[in-house]
Design a protein around this motif. Structure first.
Motif, PDB file in Angstrom:
ATOM      1  N   VAL A  72       8.129  16.826   7.752  1.00 33.14           N
ATOM      2  CA  VAL A  72       8.868  15.799   7.379  1.00 33.14           C
ATOM      3  C   VAL A  72       8.180  14.430   7.773  1.00 33.14           C
ATOM      4  CG1 VAL A  72      10.612  14.882   8.823  1.00 33.14           C
ATOM      5  CG2 VAL A  72      11.012  16.643   8.146  1.00 33.14           C
ATOM      6  N   ILE A  73       7.254  14.684   8.703  1.00 32.87           N
ATOM      7  CA  ILE A  73       6.757  12.877   9.534  1.00 32.87           C
ATOM      8  C   ILE A  73       5.210  12.002   8.256  1.00 32.87           C
ATOM      9  CG2 ILE A  73       4.589  11.869  10.494  1.00 32.87           C
ATOM     10  CD1 ILE A  73       5.899  14.500  13.114  1.00 32.87           C
ATOM     11  N   LYS A  74       4.794  13.349   7.637  1.00 30.53           N
ATOM     12  CA  LYS A  74       4.169  13.446   6.576  1.00 30.53           C
ATOM     13  C   LYS A  74       5.324  12.363   5.167  1.00 30.53           C
ATOM     14  CE  LYS A  74       0.791  14.021   3.294  1.00 30.53           C
ATOM     15  NZ  LYS A  74      -0.029  15.640   2.866  1.00 30.53           N
ATOM     16  N   ASN A  75       6.191  13.102   4.720  1.00 31.29           N
ATOM     17  CA  ASN A  75       7.291  12.577   4.132  1.00 31.29           C
ATOM     18  C   ASN A  75       7.888  11.059   4.344  1.00 31.29           C
ATOM     19  OD1 ASN A  75       7.614  14.288   2.175  1.00 31.29           O
ATOM     20  ND2 ASN A  75       8.445  14.993   3.365  1.00 31.29           N
ATOM     21  N   ILE A  76       8.298  10.908   6.116  1.00 35.68           N
ATOM     22  CA  ILE A  76       8.740   9.423   6.837  1.00 35.68           C
ATOM     23  C   ILE A  76       7.585   8.153   6.763  1.00 35.68           C
ATOM     24  CG2 ILE A  76       9.161   8.068   8.981  1.00 35.68           C
ATOM     25  CD1 ILE A  76      10.545  10.494   9.251  1.00 35.68           C
ATOM     26  N   PHE A  77       6.300   8.693   6.563  1.00 40.06           N
ATOM     27  CA  PHE A  77       5.149   7.899   6.540  1.00 40.06           C
ATOM     28  C   PHE A  77       4.686   7.310   4.890  1.00 40.06           C
ATOM     29  CE2 PHE A  77       3.244   9.059  10.720  1.00 40.06           C
ATOM     30  CZ  PHE A  77       3.413   7.774  11.331  1.00 40.06           C
ATOM     31  N   THR A  78       4.626   8.779   4.012  1.00 41.61           N
ATOM     32  CA  THR A  78       5.354   7.891   3.183  1.00 41.61           C
ATOM     33  C   THR A  78       6.219   6.991   2.634  1.00 41.61           C
ATOM     34  OG1 THR A  78       4.182  10.168   2.228  1.00 41.61           O
ATOM     35  CG2 THR A  78       5.290   8.915   0.774  1.00 41.61           C
ATOM     36  N   PHE A  79       7.367   7.195   2.462  1.00 40.09           N
ATOM     37  CA  PHE A  79       8.698   6.571   2.534  1.00 40.09           C
ATOM     38  C   PHE A  79       8.522   3.913   2.881  1.00 40.09           C
ATOM     39  CE2 PHE A  79      12.563   4.087   3.980  1.00 40.09           C
ATOM     40  CZ  PHE A  79      13.338   4.402   3.326  1.00 40.09           C
ATOM     41  N   LYS A  86       5.340   3.640   3.615  1.00 35.37           N
ATOM     42  CA  LYS A  86       4.190   2.663   3.229  1.00 35.37           C
ATOM     43  C   LYS A  86       4.869   2.270   2.060  1.00 35.37           C
ATOM     44  CE  LYS A  86       0.374   5.587   3.903  1.00 35.37           C
ATOM     45  NZ  LYS A  86      -0.472   6.756   4.062  1.00 35.37           N
ATOM     46  N   LYS A  87       5.791   2.034   0.942  1.00 36.08           N
ATOM     47  CA  LYS A  87       6.667   1.220  -0.290  1.00 36.08           C
ATOM     48  C   LYS A  87       7.350   0.403   0.850  1.00 36.08           C
ATOM     49  CE  LYS A  87       7.282   5.328  -3.020  1.00 36.08           C
ATOM     50  NZ  LYS A  87       8.051   6.727  -3.542  1.00 36.08           N
ATOM     51  N   GLU A  88       6.384  -0.842   0.554  1.00 41.61           N
ATOM     52  CA  GLU A  88       6.938  -2.007   0.907  1.00 41.61           C
ATOM     53  C   GLU A  88       8.487  -1.963   0.937  1.00 41.61           C
ATOM     54  OE1 GLU A  88       5.510  -5.512  -1.472  1.00 41.61           O
ATOM     55  OE2 GLU A  88       4.187  -4.543  -0.726  1.00 41.61           O
ATOM     56  N   ARG A  89       9.236  -2.229  -0.452  1.00 42.32           N
ATOM     57  CA  ARG A  89      10.133  -2.050  -0.868  1.00 42.32           C
ATOM     58  C   ARG A  89      11.286  -0.608  -0.258  1.00 42.32           C
ATOM     59  NH1 ARG A  89      10.818   0.258  -6.101  1.00 42.32           N
ATOM     60  NH2 ARG A  89      10.990   1.890  -4.957  1.00 42.32           N
ATOM     61  N   ASN A  90      11.602  -0.366   0.359  1.00 38.89           N
ATOM     62  CA  ASN A  90      11.862   0.641   1.354  1.00 38.89           C
ATOM     63  C   ASN A  90      11.750   0.307   3.450  1.00 38.89           C
ATOM     64  OD1 ASN A  90      11.846   2.448  -1.291  1.00 38.89           O
ATOM     65  ND2 ASN A  90      10.549   3.613  -0.634  1.00 38.89           N
ATOM     66  N   ARG A 127       3.434 -15.194   0.316  1.00 38.37           N
ATOM     67  CA  ARG A 127       2.491 -15.724  -0.081  1.00 38.37           C
ATOM     68  C   ARG A 127       1.466 -16.372   0.366  1.00 38.37           C
ATOM     69  NH1 ARG A 127       3.802 -17.687  -4.705  1.00 38.37           N
ATOM     70  NH2 ARG A 127       5.684 -17.556  -5.652  1.00 38.37           N
ATOM     71  N   TRP A 128       1.679 -16.287   1.800  1.00 39.05           N
ATOM     72  CA  TRP A 128       0.365 -16.352   2.564  1.00 39.05           C
ATOM     73  C   TRP A 128      -0.822 -15.886   3.733  1.00 39.05           C
ATOM     74  CZ3 TRP A 128       5.076 -19.586   3.294  1.00 39.05           C
ATOM     75  CH2 TRP A 128       4.887 -20.991   2.399  1.00 39.05           C
ATOM     76  N   PHE A 129       0.684 -14.516   3.602  1.00 37.48           N
ATOM     77  CA  PHE A 129      -0.001 -13.867   4.606  1.00 37.48           C
ATOM     78  C   PHE A 129       0.058 -12.199   4.004  1.00 37.48           C
ATOM     79  CE2 PHE A 129       2.854 -16.519   7.353  1.00 37.48           C
ATOM     80  CZ  PHE A 129       1.399 -17.187   8.460  1.00 37.48           C
ATOM     81  N   SER A 130      -0.640 -11.123   4.513  1.00 30.09           N
ATOM     82  CA  SER A 130      -1.092  -9.814   3.983  1.00 30.09           C
ATOM     83  C   SER A 130       1.345  -9.400   3.580  1.00 30.09           C
ATOM     84  CB  SER A 130      -1.682  -8.835   4.218  1.00 30.09           C
ATOM     85  OG  SER A 130      -1.307  -9.174   5.767  1.00 30.09           O
ATOM     86  N   ASN A 131       1.310  -8.408   2.829  1.00 27.27           N
ATOM     87  CA  ASN A 131       2.077  -8.203   2.873  1.00 27.27           C
ATOM     88  C   ASN A 131       3.126  -6.692   4.752  1.00 27.27           C
ATOM     89  OD1 ASN A 131       2.273  -7.499  -0.120  1.00 27.27           O
ATOM     90  ND2 ASN A 131       1.929  -5.967  -0.377  1.00 27.27           N
ATOM     91  N   ARG A 132       1.841  -6.111   4.999  1.00 26.18           N
ATOM     92  CA  ARG A 132       2.441  -6.050   6.695  1.00 26.18           C
ATOM     93  C   ARG A 132       2.459  -7.328   7.446  1.00 26.18           C
ATOM     94  NH1 ARG A 132      -1.057  -2.285  10.802  1.00 26.18           N
ATOM     95  NH2 ARG A 132       0.251  -1.802  12.409  1.00 26.18           N
TER      96      ARG A 132
END
Length: 173
Positions: free
Chosen positions: A11-18, A20-24, A124-129
């Motif tokens: 479950v924890i791994k699925n949450i982190f995978t979720f 990781k997608k910036e759209r989510n 445009r100026w910074f990283s995704n994170r």
């Protein structure tokens, strides 16, 4: 016990995978920002300028009377703003049949769109994170939540400023 630990790890791994997608993550930040901006429904004060704006929006929506001048500027009595705010406020008046709570929901939704716009501008100026963190801070900022949850003409400016910033930057590239 071992099976329970494996399920928990999965479950924890699925949450982190979720996440990781910036759209989510951006969608969750948008929903959080929208829900926070809906807090304007709790403290509704409907008087003064808001009553006048709502009356004019009602005339636009029901009678088709479109004013050419907007609200008066507070600094001088002889300067009027444009009527765009009245036209914009006529939309929730028409949708809600005159219910002022619909205007608060409409303004909260409209201003919530500034969260993903800020993300795309910051990306445009910074990283995704970093852009996600900027959007999260903007979505949870007490000041912006307070001003963007109430229908008043200056409070929709952050949306249009971010939109202008995004397109000016896009044109410059």
């Amino acid at each position: 016990m071992d099976l329970s630990r494996q399920k928990t790890n999965k479950v924890i791994k699925n949450i982190f995978t979720f996440f990781k997608k910036e759209r989510n993550t951006l969608c969750l930040i948008f929903i959080l920002g929208f829900l926070l901006r809906l807090l304007g429904l709790i403290n509704i004060t409907f008087a003064g300028d808001n009553l006048l704006h709502w009356k004019i929006a009602g005339e636009i929506a029901t009678k088709g009377i479109f004013p050419l001048l907007g609200p008066r500027a507070s600094l001088t009595g002889s300067f009027n703003l444009g009527p765009f705010y009245y036209y914009l406020l006529a939309i929730p008046y028409w949708i809600g049949g005159g219910n002022f709570k619909i205007a608060i929901i409409f303004v909260a939704l409209l201003n919530s769109f500034s969260i993903p716009l800020l993300y795309f501008a910051a990306k445009r100026w910074f990283s995704n994170r970093q852009a996600l963190m900027i959007s999260l801070l903007f979505a949870c900022s007490a000041y912006f939540v307070q001003i963007q949850s109430f229908p008043w003409n200056p409070y929709i400016l952050p949306l249009f400023i971010i939109l202008s910033l995004y397109f000016v930057n896009k044109i410059a590239e």
